[in-house]
Design an enzyme around this catalytic site. Structure first.
Site, PDB file in Angstrom:
ATOM      1  N   SER A   1      35.309 -47.271  13.648  1.00  0.00           N
ATOM      2  CA  SER A   1      34.205 -46.379  13.284  1.00  0.00           C
ATOM      3  C   SER A   1      34.622 -45.544  12.086  1.00  0.00           C
ATOM      4  O   SER A   1      35.818 -45.293  11.873  1.00  0.00           O
ATOM      5  CB  SER A   1      33.853 -45.467  14.455  1.00  0.00           C
ATOM      6  OG  SER A   1      32.956 -44.447  14.061  1.00  0.00           O
TER       7      SER A   1
ATOM      8  N   TYR B   1      35.061 -39.785  21.378  1.00  0.00           N
ATOM      9  CA  TYR B   1      34.803 -41.034  20.650  1.00  0.00           C
ATOM     10  C   TYR B   1      35.715 -41.158  19.433  1.00  0.00           C
ATOM     11  O   TYR B   1      36.336 -42.202  19.214  1.00  0.00           O
ATOM     12  CB  TYR B   1      33.337 -41.058  20.216  1.00  0.00           C
ATOM     13  CG  TYR B   1      32.900 -42.344  19.545  1.00  0.00           C
ATOM     14  CD1 TYR B   1      32.701 -43.499  20.294  1.00  0.00           C
ATOM     15  CD2 TYR B   1      32.669 -42.391  18.174  1.00  0.00           C
ATOM     16  CE1 TYR B   1      32.289 -44.677  19.693  1.00  0.00           C
ATOM     17  CE2 TYR B   1      32.259 -43.566  17.562  1.00  0.00           C
ATOM     18  CZ  TYR B   1      32.075 -44.691  18.322  1.00  0.00           C
ATOM     19  OH  TYR B   1      31.671 -45.863  17.717  1.00  0.00           O
TER      20      TYR B   1
END
Length: 323
Positions: free
Chosen positions: A164, A177
């Protein structure tokens, strides 16, 4: 200086034209096997279909039993759809035996499965942090280690890891996350450098926010987290803080103009099929904007975020009024 900039622009344009007229050839998909995790919906689901259409033998791992039949109906008879929970060692071992029964050589492993939550560090229980780390990091590590012998049996196989852009630039309220993706990115870099003797390619996908079920549940994840907080934490932050953060997030360009997941699918396709896959892929406008943020001075990026998220917790407001 102007001449130097013009030269760089010329080199960039020349390179782009060269890529267009002399594209890098793709590999032959004949007798090539690809294993993908997280094929229930979104990127993994679409990727399995597209690689199957291109002639690859696809092993598609699906977390929910109900999604197995629906995906099977969209794939050819060459594809294999099976139940896979990457946090369960027995599932991973069963998947290995399934793949081994059909081939002793794996062309590509796509570590795609993932989950997300939002919320302040003060709000997130350790159990949820561990769950996200297990799915987004440890599960993929175990998958990679288990299937490594099948990947290095031939040269130029590849591992494609869904990381990400938050593994580069960490936004507030994404601690769980971001931490899991940062750890996964570090693992990917180490794996690439260690596997050089076997010519195992390792590609890292760094998208921004995508139009998937993850973004659809943005507000729900915040409010569900809030309802499970203790009274003292709720009093410390206040319901107005929650509402302000949720409203700002829902109306932010990152959510309202989330990137098309197909851009990520195309990036992974290139990493799987190209004879010269890239190390880093940053598909979509958000990944590129966040990459720019990554290079900003820390004081400047922190200042921008403070201005954009100028929400004051109840406890801080009370202390300010009492002075």
């Amino acid at each position: 200086m102007f001449t130097f900039v013009c030269l760089l622009v010329f080199i960039f344009l020349f390179y782009r034209f060269y890529q267009y007229f002399f594209p890098i050839p793709n590999i032959n998909s004949n007798n090539k096997y690809v294993l993908i995790s997280g094929c229930d919906t979104g990127v993994g689901h679409t990727l399995a279909i597209r690689l199957d259409q291109q002639g690859f033998h696809v092993f598609a791992g699906v977390h929910l039993h109900d999604n197995i039949v629906s995906l099977k109906n969209k794939l050819s008879s060459k594809a294999t759809v099976f139940h896979l929970d990457i946090t369960n060692s027995e599932h991973i071992n069963d998947a290995f035996e399934l793949v081994k029964s059909k081939t002793d050589t794996l062309h590509a492993l796509v570590n795609n499965a993932g989950i997300i939550t939002h919320g302040c560090i003060d709000w997130i229980p350790l159990e949820l942090l561990r769950k996200i780390m297990n799915v987004n990091f440890f599960g993929h590590i175990e998958m990679t280690k288990r299937f490594l012998p099948l990947l290095i049996r031939k040269r130029y196989s590849r591992v494609v890891n869904m990381c990400s852009s938050t593994s580069l630039f960490r936004f507030p309220n994404t601690s769980a996350y971001s931490a899991s993706k940062s750890a996964f990115q570090s693992f990917s870099d180490c794996l690439r450098r260690e596997m050089c003797p076997w010519n195992l390619h390792v590609s890292i996908i760094e998208p921004g926010t995508l139009r998937t079920t993850m973004t659809d549940g943005y507000e729900h994840s915040w409010r569900n987290l809030w309802h499970n907080l203790s009274d003292d934490i709720q009093q410390r932050w206040g319901i107005d803080y929650l509402n302000s953060v949720v409203n700002a997030g829902v109306n932010s360009p990152f959510i309202k103009h989330a990137d098309d997941p197909l851009r990520v699918v195309h990036a992974i396709e290139h990493a799987v099929t190209s004879t010269k896959p890239c190390v880093y892929y940053r598909p979509g406008w958000q990944a590129k904007v966040i990459y720019v943020f990554y290079w900003l001075p820390t004081w400047l990026s922190d200042f921008i975020l403070r201005k954009a998220m100028n929400f004051i917790p109840a406890d801080v407001q009370t202390n300010q009024l009492s002075k």
